[in-house]
Design a protein around this motif. Sequence first.
Motif, PDB file in Angstrom:
ATOM      1  N   ARG A 119       0.783  -1.332  -0.074  1.00 43.72           N
ATOM      2  CA  ARG A 119      -0.025   0.031   0.024  1.00 43.72           C
ATOM      3  C   ARG A 119       0.786   1.133  -0.016  1.00 43.72           C
ATOM      4  O   ARG A 119       1.769   1.391   0.724  1.00 43.72           O
ATOM      5  N   SER A 120       0.405   2.164  -0.860  1.00 44.41           N
ATOM      6  CA  SER A 120       0.926   3.595  -0.767  1.00 44.41           C
ATOM      7  C   SER A 120       0.112   4.399   0.208  1.00 44.41           C
ATOM      8  O   SER A 120      -1.096   4.492  -0.054  1.00 44.41           O
ATOM      9  N   ILE A 121       0.820   5.036   1.226  1.00 44.18           N
ATOM     10  CA  ILE A 121       0.036   5.720   2.195  1.00 44.18           C
ATOM     11  C   ILE A 121       0.479   7.036   2.769  1.00 44.18           C
ATOM     12  O   ILE A 121       1.720   7.301   2.512  1.00 44.18           O
ATOM     13  N   ILE A 122      -0.328   7.939   3.110  1.00 48.59           N
ATOM     14  CA  ILE A 122       0.195   9.158   3.782  1.00 48.59           C
ATOM     15  C   ILE A 122      -0.355   9.080   5.009  1.00 48.59           C
ATOM     16  O   ILE A 122      -1.543   8.860   5.491  1.00 48.59           O
ATOM     17  N   LEU A 137      -2.779  -2.356   8.405  1.00 47.03           N
ATOM     18  CA  LEU A 137      -2.694  -2.204   6.921  1.00 47.03           C
ATOM     19  C   LEU A 137      -1.929  -3.428   6.276  1.00 47.03           C
ATOM     20  O   LEU A 137      -2.167  -3.564   5.039  1.00 47.03           O
ATOM     21  N   VAL A 138      -1.206  -4.102   7.075  1.00 46.74           N
ATOM     22  CA  VAL A 138      -0.658  -5.447   6.544  1.00 46.74           C
ATOM     23  C   VAL A 138      -1.172  -6.614   7.197  1.00 46.74           C
ATOM     24  O   VAL A 138      -0.969  -7.746   6.590  1.00 46.74           O
ATOM     25  N   ARG A 139      -2.022  -6.440   8.427  1.00 48.39           N
ATOM     26  CA  ARG A 139      -2.564  -7.627   8.674  1.00 48.39           C
ATOM     27  C   ARG A 139      -3.920  -7.213   9.274  1.00 48.39           C
ATOM     28  O   ARG A 139      -3.972  -6.901  10.582  1.00 48.39           O
ATOM     29  N   GLU A 190       3.901  -9.175  17.992  1.00 41.11           N
ATOM     30  CA  GLU A 190       4.543 -10.118  17.019  1.00 41.11           C
ATOM     31  C   GLU A 190       5.051  -9.117  15.950  1.00 41.11           C
ATOM     32  O   GLU A 190       6.165  -9.184  15.608  1.00 41.11           O
ATOM     33  N   LEU A 191       4.199  -8.486  15.471  1.00 40.61           N
ATOM     34  CA  LEU A 191       4.432  -7.367  14.274  1.00 40.61           C
ATOM     35  C   LEU A 191       5.615  -6.398  14.570  1.00 40.61           C
ATOM     36  O   LEU A 191       6.575  -6.173  13.861  1.00 40.61           O
ATOM     37  N   LEU A 192       5.195  -5.807  16.106  1.00 44.33           N
ATOM     38  CA  LEU A 192       6.307  -4.622  16.078  1.00 44.33           C
ATOM     39  C   LEU A 192       7.661  -5.361  16.305  1.00 44.33           C
ATOM     40  O   LEU A 192       8.778  -4.776  15.882  1.00 44.33           O
TER      41      LEU A 192
END
Length: 317
Positions: free
Chosen positions: A3-6, A254-256, A307-309
Amino acid sequence: MGRSIILDVDTGTDDAVAIMFAALHPEIELLAVTTVNGNVPLADTTDNTLRVLDWIERPEIPVFAGLSRPIARSGFPGARHFDRDSGNDPHGSALPIPPPRGTAQDVGAVEYLVETLRSTTEPLTLVPVGPLSNIATVLTIDPSLTEAVEEVVVMGGGHATTNVTASAEFNIWADPEAANVVFSAGFRRLTLVPLDATHRALVTRSACRVLEGLATPAGIAAARFIGRRIDAYGASAAGEEAAPVHDVLCTAYLVRPDVITTRHLALTVETASPLTIGRTVMDTRPGSTATRNAHVAFDADAALLIELLTQVFGTDA
């Protein structure tokens, strides 16, 4: 690249963790960071944002300073709900990492957002995790810009859990008129991550020790920032000291997406009543015929967030 995000931030400690996550995750392209008045005044939110990007060696990500006040009110509403730089302040004025070497862009955040959304050929994701003043101003200038947004992921609000008042969460309370503009704008997808979810994903003191042990700039900083939050909150998770890190739950989503559990609801915000100003009104009634405009998170997976962090902050930029 995913994803492209701001990111739109009012950088204190939880925004800082969200910025590092978005800047370092391989499936996120962080195009820019825009800043807004909120946790600390605009000059400090901008300075803190630049500090974070320098610290993790991502100074090429541009920072654009935005609004320093709410869109409709004469000043920042009411008194702060903590004493600045006291033991119950989870942010402090300046983050405890070195001052930035760079500066914000000459163009303001609103101008940048308008021009970027007008020119993009692929829908972008907006992730505002502070008061919604910048985003609302963009929509006031050009309401059609919702068409350029794939999803807007907002950190704010609360149903059963609030903080700054008995009715409201800080980000929405700080500029309720802006929240009203955003919630009613007609985005193709609006996801709200309120306190109900963030307080279900507490990060523990032992998790901070793991992050610090990664010995990366992001791990060390995250442990420092979250440790301050734990000192201020004094919350507990299964008997251990812990605290919510609100904003990073949005970037983790956004990713999970399974890091939160949402319900599709009608969402509005109170802008008039002195007792409930800034309250996010979520229509949870079974069989309600109100138009559903938001996917609202009511639960979150704390173990998955930690876990993600650990994964993302374990690798240098």
